[in-house]
Design an enzyme around this catalytic site. Structure first.
Site, PDB file in Angstrom:
ATOM      1  N   ARG A  49       0.086   2.463  -1.095  1.00  0.00           N
ATOM      2  CA  ARG A  49       0.369   3.680  -1.851  1.00  0.00           C
ATOM      3  C   ARG A  49      -0.433   4.856  -1.306  1.00  0.00           C
ATOM      4  O   ARG A  49      -1.393   4.663  -0.543  1.00  0.00           O
ATOM      5  CB  ARG A  49      -0.018   3.452  -3.327  1.00  0.00           C
TER       6      ARG A  49
ATOM      7  N   GLY B 184      -4.788  -3.929 -10.849  1.00  0.00           N
ATOM      8  CA  GLY B 184      -5.425  -4.410 -12.069  1.00  0.00           C
ATOM      9  C   GLY B 184      -4.761  -5.629 -12.666  1.00  0.00           C
ATOM     10  O   GLY B 184      -5.382  -6.378 -13.423  1.00  0.00           O
TER      11      GLY B 184
ATOM     12  N   ARG C 258       7.528  -9.820  -7.374  1.00  0.00           N
ATOM     13  CA  ARG C 258       8.196  -8.683  -6.748  1.00  0.00           C
ATOM     14  C   ARG C 258       7.821  -8.603  -5.284  1.00  0.00           C
ATOM     15  O   ARG C 258       6.788  -9.139  -4.855  1.00  0.00           O
ATOM     16  CB  ARG C 258       7.852  -7.388  -7.470  1.00  0.00           C
TER      17      ARG C 258
ATOM     18  N   ASP D 263      -1.132   6.978  -7.323  1.00  0.00           N
ATOM     19  CA  ASP D 263      -1.271   5.540  -7.095  1.00  0.00           C
ATOM     20  C   ASP D 263       0.034   4.795  -7.325  1.00  0.00           C
ATOM     21  O   ASP D 263       0.114   3.586  -7.075  1.00  0.00           O
ATOM     22  CB  ASP D 263      -2.374   4.956  -7.994  1.00  0.00           C
ATOM     23  N   ASN D 264       1.076   5.500  -7.777  1.00  0.00           N
ATOM     24  CA  ASN D 264       2.402   4.899  -7.929  1.00  0.00           C
ATOM     25  C   ASN D 264       3.382   5.388  -6.863  1.00  0.00           C
ATOM     26  O   ASN D 264       4.578   5.126  -6.971  1.00  0.00           O
ATOM     27  CB  ASN D 264       2.978   5.213  -9.310  1.00  0.00           C
TER      28      ASN D 264
ATOM     29  N   ASP E 138      -6.436  -6.684 -19.585  1.00  0.00           N
ATOM     30  CA  ASP E 138      -6.313  -8.134 -19.614  1.00  0.00           C
ATOM     31  C   ASP E 138      -5.595  -8.706 -18.400  1.00  0.00           C
ATOM     32  O   ASP E 138      -5.492  -9.921 -18.241  1.00  0.00           O
ATOM     33  CB  ASP E 138      -5.607  -8.592 -20.900  1.00  0.00           C
ATOM     34  N   GLY E 139      -5.065  -7.826 -17.538  1.00  0.00           N
ATOM     35  CA  GLY E 139      -4.410  -8.308 -16.331  1.00  0.00           C
ATOM     36  C   GLY E 139      -3.042  -8.914 -16.566  1.00  0.00           C
ATOM     37  O   GLY E 139      -2.462  -9.505 -15.648  1.00  0.00           O
TER      38      GLY E 139
END
Length: 494
Positions: A192, A105, A185, A265-266, A134-135
C-alpha cells in the site's frame, strides 16, 4: 481458543494437493518489513462460501476447496508445508490525519502461489500491529468483502480477489456480540501507499529504497529505464502508480462505487481496490452520497473520491521524495493524474452511452445525463441498463419512466438519439451491468448466513461473477431497493 494448537494440515488427495512451496518476497526483504507469526486458531470452523474460479486463477486445484484440509488452512487452524506466515508493518493517513504506525492488525500473509499471488487471511487473530484490537473479523463484514471482491472482478475493475469465507461460533464483540469469520483473499501484492510512508516517516531511507526497488522490480520493471524519466526510476514509479490509480477511480465513478474509507493505508501501489469495509454501490444517483456512517465530515463522499485519490498520491510523493530528490520532479510525476482521470472517466461514460469514438458535443451530453440523474435521484444501475435495452429495442419509454422531470429527459434524449454515429447497444450491454452488490442484497444474504443458511451468498456469487448477463429468473436481484435499504448503516466496523 487458547487451548487450540496450530497443527500441520492433514494430507489431501494427491490429485487436489495444493503447492508445496509458499515463498514470500516480503519475508525475503528482512525483519524491518514484517513479523513472522502464526494465525490464531478458531473452534469449530465451517464453510460459508468459496470460489472455485478464484482457486483456478491462483493455480490451486478447485477440488481442494471443500476438503477438511482446505477448511483448516483457510481458517488459520493449520498450515501447508512451506507456509511461513507473517504480518507486515505500514503507516498512513486516516481521514486526512497522520496516524503513525499501523500494519496488518488482523491480516496474516500465508505466502505466494506458483503464479506469484499472495494469499492472506483476514480475521485470523492478533498481530504486533493490532493496536489493541482483537485481530478478528465478523461474519457480516467477511461476507461483504468476499462478495464485493468478486463483484468488482466481474465488473472488470482491478481488485483483490476472495477465495473463501469460513465461519466459527467464536464470539467477537463489535457494536454487539457477533460470530467470527475469516476471509482468504489474494492479490499480486497487498503493498500500500502506507508501506512506503512508514519508512519515509521513520527516516529509514535504506528500507525505503529497498522496498521501492522491490515494487519496481516485481511490478513496474519499465520504470527502470523510462524514456520520460531518465535516471529517475522512483519518479517513473510515482507516475505509474498515479496513472493506475486514475484509471481505477474512473472505473469506480463510472459504475457508482463508493469505497468509504480511502485512507492512504487502504490504497494499493498496484492500483487495485483493497479493503472492502463501508463500501456501497449507489442506488439513487447522489454525487455527494456518503456511504460510511463513521465519515461524519463527508471526506469520502462519492464525488470527492477522485480528488482524495490525488491527495493520497501527494502523500505518496512526499514519501518517495527522499529517493526522487527534487520536489519539482515529484510534483511533475503526479501531473498526468489530472489528465488521465478525466479522459478515462469520459471514455467509461462514452462506453456506457454506446459510443466507440469521441465526437464534438459528447462532454455536454455526458454532463447532461449525470445532472439529469442527480436532479431526479434516478436509480443509477437501473437507468443505465434500461438505456442499453432501449437502444437495443428502440423503445425509450421505460427509461423515461425513471425520470420525474420528463421534459428534461425528452430534451436530453432527443440530443442523444441525434448524435452520429448512434449508440451501439451491444457495447452498452457489456458496459452497464444488470447486477451490482447493493447494500440490501448483501444484508439479506448476511441475515440468512447468520441463521446458518448460506444459499443467499452462493446465489449472489453466481450473479455477481457474470453481472452483465441476464440470468432469467433472478430479476428481483436487479430490481429497485426496498424502502428499508436507505436505513442500512455501514461503518468502519463493517
Amino acid at each position: 481458543m487458547s487451548t487450540l494448537d496450530l497443527a500441520p494440515a492433514r494430507p489431501s488427495d494427491a490429485s487436489a494437493a495444493p503447492p508445496a512451496n509458499w515463498p514470500s518476497r516480503l519475508a525475503q526483504l528482512g525483519p524491518a518489513f514484517s513479523t513472522a507469526l502464526q494465525p490464531t486458531p478458531l473452534p469449530q470452523p465451517h464453510w460459508v462460501a468459496y470460489s472455485p474460479a478464484v482457486a483456478q486463477a491462483l493455480g490451486l486445484d478447485p477440488a481442494w476447496l471443500g476438503t477438511d484440509e482446505a477448511l483448516q488452512v483457510l481458517t488459520g487452524n493449520a498450515l501447508l508445508p512451506g507456509m511461513k506466515p507473517l504480518a507486515s508493518v505500514y503507516s498512513g493517513h486516516q481521514f486526512g490525519v497522520w496516524a503513525g504506525q499501523l500494519g496488518d492488525g488482523r491480516a496474516i500473509l500465508l505466502g505466494e502461489t506458483p503464479q506469484g499471488h499472495e494469499l492472506q487471511l483476514k480475521g485470523s487473530g492478533r498481530t504486533p500491529y493490532s493496536r489493541g484490537g482483537d485481530g478478528r473479523a465478523v461474519l457480516r463484514s467477511s461476507i461483504r468483502e468476499f462478495l464485493c471482491s468478486e463483484a468488482m472482478h466481474g465488473l472488470g475493475i482491478p481488485t483483490s480477489r476472495a477465495l473463501s469465507v469460513t465461519g466459527s461460533p467464536a464470539p467477537v464483540r463489535r457494536e454487539t456480540i457477533e460470530t467470527a469469520a475469516v476471509v482468504a483473499r489474494s492479490a499480486p501484492s497487498f503493498l500500500r501507499f502506507g508501506h512506503l510512508e512508514h519508512f519515509a516517516a521513520r527516516n529509514d531511507l535504506v528500507s525505503l529504497r529497498q522496498l521501492a526497488d522491490e515494487v519496481i522490480d516485481q511490478h513496474y520493471p519499465d520504470c527502470r529505464d523510462h524514456p520520460r524519466w531518465p535516471g529517475q526510476p522512483f519518479a517513473a514509479l510515482l507516475e505509474a502508480v498515479s496513472e493506475r490509480t486514475a484509471a481505477l477511480l474512473a472505473q469506480w465513478q463510472a459504475v457508482g462505487f463508493c469505497h468509504g474509507v480511502m485512507n492512504t493505508d487502504n490504497m494499493s501501489l498496484l492500483g487495485l481496490t483493497l479493503d472492502y469495509g463501508p463500501f456501497q454501490f449507489l442506488d439513487a444517483f447522489d454525487p455527494g452520497h456518503i456511504c460510511n456512517h463513521s465519515d461524519t465530515q463527508g471526506r469520502y463522499a462519492h464525488n470527492k473520491q477522485p480528488n482524495i485519490a490525488y491527495w493520497n498520491l501527494f502523500c505518496l510523493a512526499q514519501a518517495l521524495l527522499p529517493l526522487i530528490g527534487d520536489e519539482d520532479t515529484a510534483v511533475a510525476a503526479l501531473e498526468s493524474y489530472k489528465s488521465v482521470y478525466p479522459a478515462a472517466f469520459e471514455a467509461r461514460l462514452r462506453a456506457k452511452l454506446g459510443w466507440h469514438q469521441a465526437v464534438e458535443g459528447d462532454t455536454e451530453l455526458i454532463e447532461g445525463v449525470l445532472q439529469l440523474l442527480a436532479q431526479n435521484r434516478v436509480d443509477y444501475t437501473i437507468f443505465w441498463r434500461r438505456l442499453s435495452q432501449a437502444v437495443a429495442q428502440g423503445d425509450f419509454e421505460p427509461v423515461r419512466d425513471l425520470v420525474l422531470d420528463r421534459p428534461a429527459f425528452d430534451a436530453w434524449c432527443q440530443r442523444y438519439q441525434a448524435r452520429a454515429p448512434g449508440a451501439d447497444a451491444d457495447l452498452m450491454l457489456r458496459s452497464n451491468p444488470k447486477f451490482v452488490l447493493r447494500n440490501h442484497l448483501g444484508e439479506l444474504a448476511i441475515r440468512q448466513a447468520q441463521n446458518h443458511d448460506f444459499s443467499g451468498v452462493q446465489t449472489l456469487l453466481k450473479l455477481l461473477e457474470r453481472p452483465f448477463e441476464e440470468h432469467p429468473g433472478f430479476e428481483a436481484y436487479a430490481d429497485f431497493p426496498p424502502d428499508w435499504a436507505s436505513s442500512i448503516e455501514i461503518s468502519c466496523s463493517s
